[in-house]
Design an enzyme around this catalytic site. Sequence first.
Site, PDB file in Angstrom:
ATOM      1  N   TRP A   1       4.966   8.791  -3.771  1.00 36.12           N
ATOM      2  CA  TRP A   1       5.068   9.548  -2.385  1.00 36.12           C
ATOM      3  C   TRP A   1       6.310  10.054  -2.210  1.00 36.12           C
ATOM      4  O   TRP A   1       6.792  10.546  -1.304  1.00 36.12           O
ATOM      5  CB  TRP A   1       4.781   8.396  -1.429  1.00 36.12           C
ATOM      6  N   ASP A   2       7.265   9.674  -3.069  1.00 36.66           N
ATOM      7  CA  ASP A   2       8.596  10.280  -2.884  1.00 36.66           C
ATOM      8  C   ASP A   2       8.982  11.656  -2.536  1.00 36.66           C
ATOM      9  O   ASP A   2       9.708  12.056  -1.906  1.00 36.66           O
ATOM     10  CB  ASP A   2       9.471   9.826  -4.447  1.00 36.66           C
TER      11      ASP A   2
ATOM     12  N   GLU B   1       7.582  -3.299  -0.652  1.00 39.93           N
ATOM     13  CA  GLU B   1       6.552  -3.854  -1.784  1.00 39.93           C
ATOM     14  C   GLU B   1       6.902  -5.193  -2.180  1.00 39.93           C
ATOM     15  O   GLU B   1       6.124  -5.773  -2.992  1.00 39.93           O
ATOM     16  CB  GLU B   1       6.900  -2.943  -3.170  1.00 39.93           C
TER      17      GLU B   1
ATOM     18  N   LYS C   1      12.174  -5.079   0.962  1.00 36.74           N
ATOM     19  CA  LYS C   1      13.034  -4.113  -0.241  1.00 36.74           C
ATOM     20  C   LYS C   1      13.449  -3.114   0.396  1.00 36.74           C
ATOM     21  O   LYS C   1      14.373  -2.521  -0.117  1.00 36.74           O
ATOM     22  CB  LYS C   1      11.747  -4.005  -1.032  1.00 36.74           C
ATOM     23  N   GLN C   2      12.648  -2.329   1.339  1.00 34.02           N
ATOM     24  CA  GLN C   2      13.166  -0.962   1.553  1.00 34.02           C
ATOM     25  C   GLN C   2      12.719  -0.715   2.912  1.00 34.02           C
ATOM     26  O   GLN C   2      11.649  -1.455   3.460  1.00 34.02           O
ATOM     27  CB  GLN C   2      12.638   0.049   0.685  1.00 34.02           C
TER      28      GLN C   2
END
Length: 757
Positions: free
Chosen positions: A324-325, A466, A580-581
């Site tokens: 998806w980046d 994640e 995580k992000q």
Amino acid sequence: MNWTVEESGFDLARVTTNGNKFMIGNGYMGYRGTLEEFGKEQLVAVTLAGLYDKSGQQWREPVNAPNGLFTTLLCDGEPLTVIEQEVISHRQELDIRSALHRRETVYKRPDGGTVTYTAERFASMDNLHLMVSKLTLCTTRDCTIVIQTGIDDDVWDINGPHLNDLQKNSMDHIMISTAITGELKVPVAVAELAVFGFGEQSLDESSLLRQLTFKAQAGVTYTWYKYVSVFSGLDGTESLVNEAITTVNAAVNLGYEVLLGTHQRKWEDKWSLSDVIIKGDQEAQFALRYSIYQLLIIAPTHSERVSIPARGLSGQVYKGAVFWDTEMFMLPFFLHSDPVTARNLMMYRVHTLEGAKRKAAEYGFLGAFYAWESQDTGDDACTLFNVNDVFTGRPMRTYFRDKQVHISADVVHGIWQYVQFTGDYSLLTDGGAEVIWECAKFFYSYAYYNPVKARYEILDVTGPDEYHERVNNNAFTNALVKETLEIAIQAADYLRTNHPAAFEAMTDTFKEGPFLPEFQEMLEHFYVPQPNTENLVIEQFDRYFTLEEVALTDLKSRVLNKHEYWGGGNGLATTTTILKQADVVLMLNLFKHSFSQEVKKANWEFYEPRTEHGSSLSPCIYALVAADIGAPDWGYPYFMRTATVDLTGESKQYVGDLYIGGTHPAANGGAWMAAVLGFAGLYFNGEDVHLNPSMPKQWESVELPVVLRGGNYRLHVGREEITIQASADNKSALNFIVSGGQVEMCQPGVQLQIRYS
Ligand code: BGC
């Protein structure tokens, strides 16, 4: 202005990092920043975009072609190589203005003399199959030099070998290496010719090397050139070898300087459409430019069948897979600077729709469930056990593949962004609408209708964070699913009105449903987590607030192995609120006009201390939202961290025992987003252009070219004034709104100066 990345001295420990940092490429192939004498141990790689292979039961990954730039030197019988010899000086340099790699090494000789060796190379942006290099040598004492140069077909592979039936040939002084990939039997051909202005070369076909021995006279500079072409069966050419030879011959006829000149002009064109000039901050300027450089060397300008892998063309890391980046982190850069490449990126999703449909069917769903890790066919390269536990050495069950359903919504988001931004609705009739509807169908079949709450929910998913797998009602995922449904309906409305015949034909296979009425019904009863009425924080997923609250530093102190994975069943972060992000904050960035400044601020402040930034995708989002809420100086360190990731090499190198090093195109795109969409505050919704600058304190201005609706504009965003210059060639006018002020129309050829406070 500094356009050069450089490092002095040789450090064996930096060979891998520098391989990423000094990379060159042209979208067709990437060439790692290694040195001429290096081989597979030093991770030399000529990585071909879009060509994948599977060897045995190992992971499929991109194919590395034989290295036609391979060159070694001997001086009086001793090898000259930075790995074995003491050097007086060594410098590696990358000119990012024209993607030109240089090295200069001065070797010390036992007799007290020195040998100065230079090599310069580029992967032509004019002819994407071509790599060229110029090498020189100069000694201070007379000595005997042996140059060995040719093609090294002993390539670096992570999960290889991929090149079968390797053949070594030569024809009219051209060395030719051919091979066939194991799985799909795709031929690969590399041709090489070296041109020396001195000495006599002899060819050894069996090693694909040519050798030239000569008496070097002190003080004389000896120069030679190498011309290398690379082709594969994906290029659609009849005879690969003929094509490779013809390309090399044509290159030799033109000569190095002419080829370099054309290559440099192509690069000038690229920069004229994409360079962002920051006044007042040299460090940020350089890092941002470098980030843009990294995107330009991997952009698939030549094909709509390939997209950009998570590690670009820096090798086979991460299976060369597209995540998806691309849609979420890289597409905006291309939309604003190179819409044709942006279209290629989205057409790649059209071409891989069948793979996405297969994946949905495999899990018992309708429609299209895009691959979490996508390669050439769109089938998922992500395995069910994608990480190894560092403690037991056993594969861990991860749910990236099965549960990161947001990928299908990300693809739809990207397609719609493209269409709205460019006004090029042909993407819809070229397959884009089908992608959108198939993804909406997928979500319709995935959703759960909660009869008690009378609403549709999305259960059992993994959001961007994640570390928390298989959660219910992840705010990010739900917001994007809702958007997918809306887009599905809007795309249908557009096509029904503007292309009724095409709409009828395209919707034929959808008639049995679920289709528009079902999407509409689901939309009307769809649940998206909302800000808490008291503190305005949006819960990342159901029951997230019940997890253990622990400071990030405390969680770090619980780490037993520096490579241990924080997610999964026993992961350190799994039972805590540490993420995580960027997850909710990313959602707030995507839908920034749907939330108040107070909500964005409250969530930034809540989630920021809880975010590990364990993904290089994360910091840029905090920079973007910080700028949005009027706190650019909070965002600045995050911007710098993103923009320098491939310069410092400071990023996570392992997940469990899996090596994930390489370049970081999503962060590169994120750096651009933070600078342009964040600090310069540019926002284009397809109708009006908004500029809401929110610049870090030391930035005096940001200046950049943008392509909006096919028109070219140059924006100069100062602290009190914005200048907009519209190209005289523009076909129509656009409205600009600065800092929420009045609407100003910018006609072709006109310059607007707008003061703001
Ligand atoms: C991130 C994903 C990302 C992938 C590839 C992972 O570490 O969590 O969001 O898509 O890396 O960059």
